[in-house]
Design a protein around this motif. Structure first.
Motif, PDB file in Angstrom:
ATOM      1  N   ASP A  33      40.495 -76.655  20.327  1.00  0.00           N
ATOM      2  CA  ASP A  33      40.792 -77.442  21.531  1.00  0.00           C
ATOM      3  C   ASP A  33      39.790 -77.113  22.641  1.00  0.00           C
ATOM      4  N   TRP A  34      39.421 -75.829  22.720  1.00  0.00           N
ATOM      5  CA  TRP A  34      38.446 -75.403  23.739  1.00  0.00           C
ATOM      6  C   TRP A  34      37.087 -76.087  23.485  1.00  0.00           C
ATOM      7  N   VAL A  35      36.609 -76.015  22.223  1.00  0.00           N
ATOM      8  CA  VAL A  35      35.320 -76.627  21.883  1.00  0.00           C
ATOM      9  C   VAL A  35      35.395 -78.151  22.051  1.00  0.00           C
ATOM     10  N   GLY A  36      36.524 -78.738  21.629  1.00  0.00           N
ATOM     11  CA  GLY A  36      36.721 -80.180  21.799  1.00  0.00           C
ATOM     12  C   GLY A  36      36.641 -80.585  23.266  1.00  0.00           C
ATOM     13  N   GLY A  37      37.207 -79.742  24.127  1.00  0.00           N
ATOM     14  CA  GLY A  37      37.174 -80.017  25.571  1.00  0.00           C
ATOM     15  C   GLY A  37      35.745 -79.979  26.119  1.00  0.00           C
ATOM     16  N   ALA A  39      33.074 -80.606  24.290  1.00  0.00           N
ATOM     17  CA  ALA A  39      32.433 -81.797  23.717  1.00  0.00           C
ATOM     18  C   ALA A  39      32.841 -83.045  24.493  1.00  0.00           C
TER      19      ALA A  39
END
Lengths: 115, 419
Positions: A33-37, A39
């Motif tokens: 979720d952190w990396v998705g945020g 991105a």
């Protein structure tokens, strides 16, 4: 925009280094979720890779040892490249790393732009 | 089938078949000759059938007449000597015997070769789509213009320019080799994806036309899947995505052609058969180690076929959007991801993330913020919806936004009433 390296160091030697499957599951989702945020803000430079814990260490005189570099307490657990205007912004991004609460240290480094 | 509808129907299905076969035979330089011969065939049909009645087997009649016209043309014209004789050893008898193969297999092969020719990156995507609609789907200039909300002249220019570019680059119409398929399938799939989206998201109010665009995109994708060489996981994933979206076609507009939002759709109108077909293709896409954006979007579309809001549904959609954004950023994916985040982890978390997106020229950004602030801070929600209203050009979106503002203002009036 500058590029920053976000380097996640963790203790790979202690008992916490091999989390149980449940712990892994619990940790992976917030990490994604952190990396998705990041991105979603279009600040991610390339897809991050997952790194194994096997590793090799190469030293002077062709000395090769097994295992990730762990003579300092914390080895590299993961890394990603992000885009940010400044150190302040990059640090804000790094603060969101969910592994910090499990004891990881996150190092932020700015890429020197090619002249 | 009634006589009046038979010919337009045959035109739609057979024009493209014969054109593909003739283009495949003649090569890109003579594409107009192929089109003229087929148009001429249909002209003969219009004239003769109205006088003599429809023949027993109209399709066979069309094929026979197209073959004769082609043979006559080749005999008369220097085309055969100058161009084709280099490949086919010329003799007077040969031209009589020359096989114009309108078998099902050769039609499929010709169409596949044409797909790869038309979806050549030497043309911009919108030119590829116009050309595909014209040559692969048998759409006329007016229909294509209606789909793109522009006029016929613009479309004709676009199509002619696209043909010229293919000729200049001397693109061959041939069966793609394995190496070409690997290199080029991505462009082909992208064009088919855009063709489908053009139908699915077009602001055109012409619902039957939009459905035609979607079903044509699906037909061409099926053509890829039916060919062993192009039956790749990514193509199956794209078809799954199209099936899941298309399953909601009947439910997403009212009789006036106005959009009905997902939340308000009548679930009984969703096409269960298409959903099942989509699942089957998604399973077939789950082989190999390539994870394309079509896989991820098909996964997202799959979860949307489950109307009920469950934690599992939104966690999965959020994960898939995370992966999609990591693979390829787009503002719309960023906004949808944030909506999924609000469903999975609540509005407050989503607001924090939404405000980092800073897509301040995008009306959907403000309508997302409006939705997130609704019930939490209606004053702010109204402000965001009003900003969205200023930025949007879509009549349908304006209507939805105005309704939202109205609803929040009424709620405020009720709350402010003394007890």
């Amino acid at each position: 925009m500058n590029e920053f390296l976000i380097l996640i160091h963790r203790d790979l030697k202690s008992k916490d280094a091999s989390p149980s499957p449940e712990q892994m599951k619990e940790a992976i989702k917030p990490f994604q979720d952190w990396v998705g945020g990041i991105a979603a803000q279009n600040k991610l430079v390339g897809p991050p890779k997952r790194w194994d814990l096997d590793g090799r260490v190469v030293k002077k005189n062709d000395v090769v040892t097994n295992g990730p570099y762990s003579e300092i307490k914390e080895s590299v657990g993961g890394l990603l490249l992000v885009r940010a205007e400044s150190y302040d912004e990059a640090v804000e991004i790094a603060k969101g790393c969910p592994i910090i609460q499990w004891g990881a240290t996150v190092e932020v480094r700015m890429a020197i732009q090619a002249v | 089938m009634e006589d009046q509808t038979l010919l337009p129907h045959l035109f739609r299905t057979e024009y493209r078949n014969i054109v593909s076969v003739l283009c495949y035979l003649f090569g890109i330089q003579h594409i107009e000759i192929a089109e003229d011969l087929v148009s001429d065939t249909f002209l003969s049909a219009t004239e003769l059938w109205s006088l003599q009645g429809v023949p027993d087997n109209p399709r066979a009649w069309l094929y026979a007449v197209a073959k004769n016209k082609t043979k006559n043309y080749l005999k008369r014209n220097s085309l055969f000597e100058n161009r084709l004789s280099k490949e086919i050893t010329y003799s007077a008898d040969k031209s009589e015997e020359m096989e114009i193969d309108l078998s099902e297999k050769n039609i499929a092969d010709s169409q596949l070769a044409m797909i790869f020719t038309i979806c050549n990156p030497c043309n911009a995507p919108e030119a590829q789509i116009a050309l595909a609609l014209n040559l692969l789907c048998g759409f006329g200039g007016q229909e294509i213009a209606d789909a793109f909300l522009t006029n016929k002249e613009v479309i004709y220019k676009r199509i002619n320019r696209a043909k010229e570019k293919l000729k200049e680059a001397n693109i061959k119409i041939e069966q793609p080799t394995v190496a070409e398929i690997n290199d080029r399938l991505e462009t082909v799939l992208k064009t088919l994806y855009l063709l489908f989206s053009e139908g699915y998201y077009s602001t055109s109010q012409d619902t039957p036309l939009r459905k035609d665009l979607c079903s044509e995109a699906m037909r061409l994708t099926i053509l890829l899947i039916e060919n062993k060489a192009t039956n790749k996981p990514a193509a199956n994933a794209l078809l799954a995505l199209m099936c899941f979206h298309a399953s909601r076609f009947e439910a997403r507009t009212n009789e006036k052609g106005e959009a009905i939002l997902y939340e308000d759709q009548d679930q009984t109108l969703w096409n269960k058969e298409l959903i099942e077909t989509g699942k089957a293709y998604l399973n077939r896409a789950s082989t190999g180690d390539e994870l394309t954006k079509y896989h991820l979007e098909a996964g997202i579309a799959y979860w949307h076929t489950q109307k009920e809001d469950t934690a599992e549904k939104w966690e999965n959609i959020l994960s898939l959007y995370n992966s999609l954004l990591i693979l390829e950023y787009s503002p719309i994916a960023a906004l949808n991801r944030t909506f999924a985040l609000s469903k999975a982890h609540g509005k407050k978390v989503a607001i924090l993330e939404a405000e980092k997106l800073k897509l301040t020229d995008n009306p959907f950004y403000f309508s997302l913020l409006g939705n997130l602030y609704s019930e939490l801070d209606n004053e702010k929600a109204i402000q965001h919806f009003e900003t969205a209203l200023r930025l949007t050009n879509s009549a349908g979106d304006k209507l939805t936004l105005t309704k939202n503002i109205q609803r929040l203002k009424e709620a405020k009036a009720v709350n402010n009433k003394p007890a």
